[in-house]
Design a protein around this motif. Structure first.
Motif, PDB file in Angstrom:
ATOM      1  N   ARG A  93       0.894  -1.168   0.000  1.00  0.00           N
ATOM      2  CA  ARG A  93       0.000   0.000   0.000  1.00  0.00           C
ATOM      3  C   ARG A  93       0.918   1.199   0.000  1.00  0.00           C
ATOM      4  O   ARG A  93       1.852   1.282   0.791  1.00  0.00           O
ATOM      5  N   MET A  94       0.666   2.146  -0.890  1.00  0.00           N
ATOM      6  CA  MET A  94       1.591   3.244  -1.121  1.00  0.00           C
ATOM      7  C   MET A  94       1.015   4.579  -0.663  1.00  0.00           C
ATOM      8  O   MET A  94      -0.196   4.743  -0.536  1.00  0.00           O
ATOM      9  N   SER A  95       1.903   5.555  -0.492  1.00  0.00           N
ATOM     10  CA  SER A  95       1.480   6.937  -0.319  1.00  0.00           C
ATOM     11  C   SER A  95       1.621   7.621  -1.673  1.00  0.00           C
ATOM     12  O   SER A  95       2.246   7.078  -2.583  1.00  0.00           O
ATOM     13  N   GLY A  96       1.041   8.797  -1.831  1.00  0.00           N
ATOM     14  CA  GLY A  96       1.181   9.529  -3.089  1.00  0.00           C
ATOM     15  C   GLY A  96       0.092   9.202  -4.086  1.00  0.00           C
ATOM     16  O   GLY A  96      -1.022   8.816  -3.726  1.00  0.00           O
ATOM     17  N   ASP A  97       0.415   9.310  -5.369  1.00  0.00           N
ATOM     18  CA  ASP A  97      -0.564   9.153  -6.448  1.00  0.00           C
ATOM     19  C   ASP A  97      -1.015   7.713  -6.661  1.00  0.00           C
ATOM     20  O   ASP A  97      -2.092   7.470  -7.190  1.00  0.00           O
ATOM     21  N   ILE A  98      -0.189   6.757  -6.309  1.00  0.00           N
ATOM     22  CA  ILE A  98      -0.497   5.341  -6.513  1.00  0.00           C
ATOM     23  C   ILE A  98      -0.992   4.763  -5.189  1.00  0.00           C
ATOM     24  O   ILE A  98      -0.412   5.009  -4.137  1.00  0.00           O
ATOM     25  N   LEU A 100     -11.220  -1.757 -10.016  1.00  0.00           N
ATOM     26  CA  LEU A 100     -10.050  -0.880  -9.941  1.00  0.00           C
ATOM     27  C   LEU A 100     -10.280   0.342 -10.809  1.00  0.00           C
ATOM     28  O   LEU A 100     -10.929   0.257 -11.844  1.00  0.00           O
ATOM     29  N   PHE A 101      -9.707   1.474 -10.415  1.00  0.00           N
ATOM     30  CA  PHE A 101      -9.832   2.710 -11.174  1.00  0.00           C
ATOM     31  C   PHE A 101      -8.813   2.773 -12.308  1.00  0.00           C
ATOM     32  O   PHE A 101      -9.125   3.129 -13.438  1.00  0.00           O
ATOM     33  N   ASP A 102      -7.551   2.406 -12.014  1.00  0.00           N
ATOM     34  CA  ASP A 102      -6.497   2.468 -13.023  1.00  0.00           C
ATOM     35  C   ASP A 102      -5.434   1.434 -12.695  1.00  0.00           C
ATOM     36  O   ASP A 102      -5.048   1.269 -11.537  1.00  0.00           O
ATOM     37  N   VAL A 103      -4.956   0.756 -13.735  1.00  0.00           N
ATOM     38  CA  VAL A 103      -3.881  -0.218 -13.604  1.00  0.00           C
ATOM     39  C   VAL A 103      -2.824   0.137 -14.637  1.00  0.00           C
ATOM     40  O   VAL A 103      -3.129   0.251 -15.825  1.00  0.00           O
TER      41      VAL A 103
END
Length: 153
Positions: free
Chosen positions: A97-102, A129-132
């Motif tokens: 699990r990331m911080s930022g835009d992703i 999912l929204f974007d891959v």
């Protein structure tokens, strides 16, 4: 954790099959105190497991794909379903699990693009999912499982 523990961990990260006598000699201890230190680190959860590292090309998974995932949903129910989907795909070898835009980053190993397409289809079938976005590693320039120990206290 002292300098002796750090040295033992450095050696064990490179080869967990190193004999206790060799470890003890390297840190200037007798075998019993050295063995006790290693056991203490196991019991404390510092050493979590002993594994065999396998050459990906030898088992036909020489292609590494990094997958960036964005979602428009952030509910626990959505995450539980997504996590279960990712867990069910053995080609996913790392999941963050990331911080930022992703929102999430996956590292996937496969033999080729066609195999990745199959993984991608399983991934999107299991969760909304929204974007891959996928990036294929062209060359591995550094790989290690050994953690830096200079920060350990």
């Amino acid at each position: 954790m002292d300098a002796i523990d750090r040295k033992l961990l450095e050696m064990l990260q490179l080869n967990c099959d190193t004999p206790i006598a060799e470890l003890a000699g390297a840190v200037q201890l007798s075998t019993t105190p050295c063995w006790r230190r290693v056991q203490r680190m196991k019991e404390a959860g510092v050493i979590t497991s002993h594994v065999a590292l396998v050459d990906p090309k030898s088992v036909n998974v020489g292609v590494t794909v990094f997958v960036n995932i964005k979602t428009s949903q952030h509910t626990q129910a959505w995450f539980d379903q997504f996590h279960a989907t990712v867990d069910s795909i053995p080609e996913v070898v790392e999941f963050y699990r990331m911080s930022g835009d992703i929102d999430y980053l996956l590292r996937i190993v496969v033999p080729d693009i066609a195999a990745y397409d199959g993984v991608y289809k399983r991934l999107i079938a299991g969760t909304q999912l929204f974007d891959v976005s996928s990036s294929f590693a062209m060359e591995q320039l550094k790989f290690t499982t050994a953690l830096p120990l200079r920060y350990a206290d």
